[in-house]
Structure formats: C-alpha cells, structure tokens
Design a protein around this motif. Structure first.
Motif, short mmCIF file in Angstrom:
data_model
loop_
_atom_site.label_atom_id
_atom_site.label_comp_id
_atom_site.label_asym_id
_atom_site.label_seq_id
_atom_site.Cartn_x
_atom_site.Cartn_y
_atom_site.Cartn_z
N MET A 28 0.81 -1.19 0.00
CA MET A 28 0.00 0.00 0.00
C MET A 28 0.85 1.25 0.00
SD MET A 28 -2.73 1.39 2.82
CE MET A 28 -1.40 1.89 3.89
N LEU A 29 1.89 1.30 0.83
CA LEU A 29 2.75 2.46 0.91
C LEU A 29 3.46 2.71 -0.41
CD1 LEU A 29 3.98 4.71 2.62
CD2 LEU A 29 5.74 3.10 3.37
N THR A 30 3.87 1.63 -1.08
CA THR A 30 4.56 1.76 -2.37
C THR A 30 3.64 2.40 -3.40
OG1 THR A 30 5.88 -0.20 -1.91
CG2 THR A 30 5.74 0.50 -4.20
N TYR A 31 2.39 1.93 -3.45
CA TYR A 31 1.43 2.50 -4.39
C TYR A 31 1.18 3.98 -4.11
CZ TYR A 31 0.35 -2.37 -5.57
OH TYR A 31 0.43 -3.69 -5.96
N ALA A 32 1.07 4.32 -2.84
CA ALA A 32 0.82 5.71 -2.46
C ALA A 32 1.99 6.60 -2.85
CB ALA A 32 0.56 5.80 -0.95
N ILE A 33 3.21 6.12 -2.64
CA ILE A 33 4.40 6.90 -3.00
C ILE A 33 4.46 7.13 -4.51
CG2 ILE A 33 6.92 6.85 -3.09
CD1 ILE A 33 6.86 5.42 -0.38
N ASP A 84 -8.35 -3.89 1.93
CA ASP A 84 -8.14 -5.34 2.03
C ASP A 84 -7.43 -5.70 3.34
OD1 ASP A 84 -8.21 -8.03 0.87
OD2 ASP A 84 -6.03 -7.82 0.74
N ASN A 85 -6.46 -4.87 3.74
CA ASN A 85 -5.76 -5.09 5.01
C ASN A 85 -6.71 -4.98 6.19
OD1 ASN A 85 -3.25 -5.59 3.91
ND2 ASN A 85 -2.58 -3.48 4.01
N ILE A 86 -7.59 -3.98 6.13
CA ILE A 86 -8.57 -3.81 7.21
C ILE A 86 -9.48 -5.03 7.29
CG2 ILE A 86 -10.60 -2.50 7.94
CD1 ILE A 86 -9.28 0.01 6.88
N ASP A 87 -9.94 -5.51 6.14
CA ASP A 87 -10.82 -6.66 6.09
C ASP A 87 -10.13 -7.91 6.65
OD1 ASP A 87 -13.35 -7.89 5.27
OD2 ASP A 87 -12.15 -8.94 3.77
N LYS A 88 -8.87 -8.11 6.27
CA LYS A 88 -8.14 -9.28 6.75
C LYS A 88 -7.89 -9.20 8.25
CE LYS A 88 -5.77 -10.54 2.47
NZ LYS A 88 -4.47 -10.62 1.75
N LYS A 89 -7.58 -8.01 8.76
CA LYS A 89 -7.37 -7.85 10.19
C LYS A 89 -8.66 -8.14 10.96
CE LYS A 89 -3.50 -4.60 10.06
NZ LYS A 89 -3.04 -3.23 10.38
N ASN A 90 -9.79 -7.67 10.42
CA ASN A 90 -11.08 -7.94 11.07
C ASN A 90 -11.38 -9.44 11.08
OD1 ASN A 90 -11.67 -5.27 11.68
ND2 ASN A 90 -12.71 -4.90 9.75
N ASN A 91 -11.03 -10.12 9.98
CA ASN A 91 -11.23 -11.57 9.94
C ASN A 91 -10.34 -12.29 10.95
OD1 ASN A 91 -13.14 -11.44 7.90
ND2 ASN A 91 -11.64 -11.70 6.26
N LEU A 92 -9.13 -11.78 11.14
CA LEU A 92 -8.23 -12.38 12.13
C LEU A 92 -8.75 -12.15 13.54
CD1 LEU A 92 -5.70 -13.87 12.93
CD2 LEU A 92 -4.39 -11.76 12.64
N ILE A 93 -9.30 -10.97 13.79
CA ILE A 93 -9.89 -10.68 15.10
C ILE A 93 -11.02 -11.66 15.39
CG2 ILE A 93 -11.29 -9.00 16.38
CD1 ILE A 93 -9.58 -6.80 15.11
N LYS A 94 -11.87 -11.90 14.39
CA LYS A 94 -12.97 -12.86 14.56
C LYS A 94 -12.43 -14.26 14.86
CE LYS A 94 -16.13 -10.40 11.45
NZ LYS A 94 -16.83 -10.44 10.13
N ASN A 112 -3.78 -14.04 22.60
CA ASN A 112 -4.82 -13.71 21.63
C ASN A 112 -5.48 -12.38 21.93
OD1 ASN A 112 -4.31 -16.10 20.33
ND2 ASN A 112 -6.15 -17.15 21.04
N ASN A 113 -5.75 -12.13 23.22
CA ASN A 113 -6.39 -10.87 23.61
C ASN A 113 -5.51 -9.67 23.27
OD1 ASN A 113 -8.71 -12.08 24.59
ND2 ASN A 113 -7.94 -12.25 26.68
N LEU A 114 -4.21 -9.80 23.49
CA LEU A 114 -3.30 -8.70 23.15
C LEU A 114 -3.27 -8.45 21.65
CD1 LEU A 114 -0.24 -9.31 25.53
CD2 LEU A 114 -1.78 -7.34 25.53
N GLU A 115 -3.28 -9.52 20.87
CA GLU A 115 -3.30 -9.37 19.41
C GLU A 115 -4.59 -8.71 18.94
OE1 GLU A 115 -0.96 -10.26 16.59
OE2 GLU A 115 -0.03 -9.51 18.40
N VAL A 116 -5.70 -9.07 19.56
CA VAL A 116 -6.98 -8.45 19.21
C VAL A 116 -6.95 -6.95 19.53
CG1 VAL A 116 -9.43 -8.33 19.86
CG2 VAL A 116 -8.36 -10.55 19.44
N GLU A 117 -6.39 -6.61 20.68
CA GLU A 117 -6.28 -5.19 21.05
C GLU A 117 -5.42 -4.41 20.06
OE1 GLU A 117 -7.49 -3.35 24.02
OE2 GLU A 117 -8.91 -4.95 23.62
N ARG A 118 -4.30 -5.01 19.66
CA ARG A 118 -3.40 -4.32 18.72
C ARG A 118 -4.02 -4.21 17.34
NH1 ARG A 118 -0.17 -5.62 14.75
NH2 ARG A 118 -0.57 -7.84 15.05
N LEU A 119 -4.60 -5.30 16.86
CA LEU A 119 -5.22 -5.29 15.54
C LEU A 119 -6.39 -4.31 15.48
CD1 LEU A 119 -5.20 -9.14 14.90
CD2 LEU A 119 -3.91 -7.45 13.59
#
Length: 209
Positions: free
Chosen positions: A1-6, A59-69, A178-185
C-alpha cells in the motif's frame, strides 16, 4: 500500500511540474497534443495507483477484522477447554473418582482452532514476531501435556493433577496472547505497548510455574 501511495504522489508531483514548467515556451505551443497525451497518461496511472493503494488498505482492514474474529472464536474454544479440564478431570479427581479411567474414556484434547493458527495465512501475515513466538511456546507445551496425559499408566494421580494444572495455566497464557493481538489489531494498543504487556505476562507466567 505504501509503495502504491508513493508512486501516486510522485506521478502527481510530476504532473504539476510539467503543467507549470515553461508554460509559454514555443515547444509547449508546437507540441501541445503530445504534451496533453503525456499528461493524460500520467493522470491515468495516477488514478490506477491511487485505486491500488485504497484497495490494498481496505483489504488489510478486512483481513485484520477476519483475524480478530478468528482469535475471538479461538478464545471461546480455549475457555471451553478450560471448563472441561476443570469440570471433567480435576473435579472428578476431587470427588474421589478414578482420574485414570476418566482420561481413558475422554482423553484431553487441545482447544479447537488453536493448533491451526501456526499455518493460518492471516496469523503469519499479521501476528507480531513476539506474539507468534509466544504462541509457539504455548502450543508446544500444551501438546506435550496432552501427550503425557495420554500415557495414563505411566503417571500417578498426583502427577496427572499437576500436569492438568500446568495445562490450565498455558491455556490462560494462550488466551492472553490472543487478547493482546486483538487489542493491537483493533488499534487500541501499539505494537510497543503489546510487547511490554506480553513481556509482563511471560515474566509473571514463568515465575509462577
């Protein structure tokens, strides 16, 4: 994403430079069609890379939400395993029933979903290195406990109870990771804050073993 933005920003800057550089020059006047084509081409690629950046971000947001679930569902499985360990095994032993026979009939199992986290693409992409390392420690030890408990003839009742209690501690440790990962994500804590909290949990866990 950062590469595309640059790349998109570079293309925008290039467009602005070309549009404002020597605007009244004879070359610009004599090659207006070529110049317009170049600007149009740059604009097309700018839109393309902006779209790629936005799609990658979403897409990153969607994947992170799926990981949280997934992690929340895994925590439910861990809690179920904790209740089963306490109710079916430890309470059975406290009631004076034969723990060996209980383990033979209903062997201790790892919490569902948790063992598969190691090969899950979302975990590999989005878990922090420290959290993943802690996960490996948990799953390795829990697998050892389950294996030792399956050798029921080789352990006396006291040894089985000790293993079960240690197994419970590792289940709680796994849920904490798992709880810490959920908090960070979820954006509630930074990776640095997670690392600090994880270190405290590990230190407390290792000193209380």
């Amino acid at each position: 994403m950062l590469t595309y933005a640059i790349i998109a920003l570079v293309l925008v800057a290039t467009s602005l430079f070309l549009l404002n550089f020597r605007r009244e020059s004879n070359w610009r006047k004599n090659n207006n069609d070529t110049f317009s084509f170049v600007i149009s081409l740059i604009s097309t690629f700018t839109g393309l890379f902006i779209a790629l950046a936005v799609n990658t971000f979403l897409d990153n947001i969607d994947k992170k939400n799926n990981l949280i679930k997934l992690l929340n569902t895994t925590n439910l499985a861990i809690e179920n395993c904790q209740m089963k360990t306490k109710g079916m095994y430890l309470n059975t032993s406290n009631a004076g029933l034969n723990l060996t026979e209980t383990l033979k009939k209903t062997p201790v199992e790892l919490p569902k979903l948790y063992p598969q986290l190691a090969t899950n693409s979302l975990v590999n992409d989005y878990f922090t290195p420290n959290a993943f390392q802690a996960y490996i420690v948990c799953i390795d030890n829990m697998e050892t406990f389950v294996k030792n408990l399956s050798n029921t003839e080789q352990n006396n009742n006291g040894t089985k109870i000790e293993i079960l209690n240690r197994y419970l501690k590792y289940l709680e440790f796994a849920k904490s990771i798992n709880n810490l990962e959920v908090e960070r994500l979820g954006g509630n804590i930074t990776e640095e804050q997670e690392t600090t909290s994880l270190k405290k949990i590990v230190d407390q866990f290792t000193t209380s073993k």
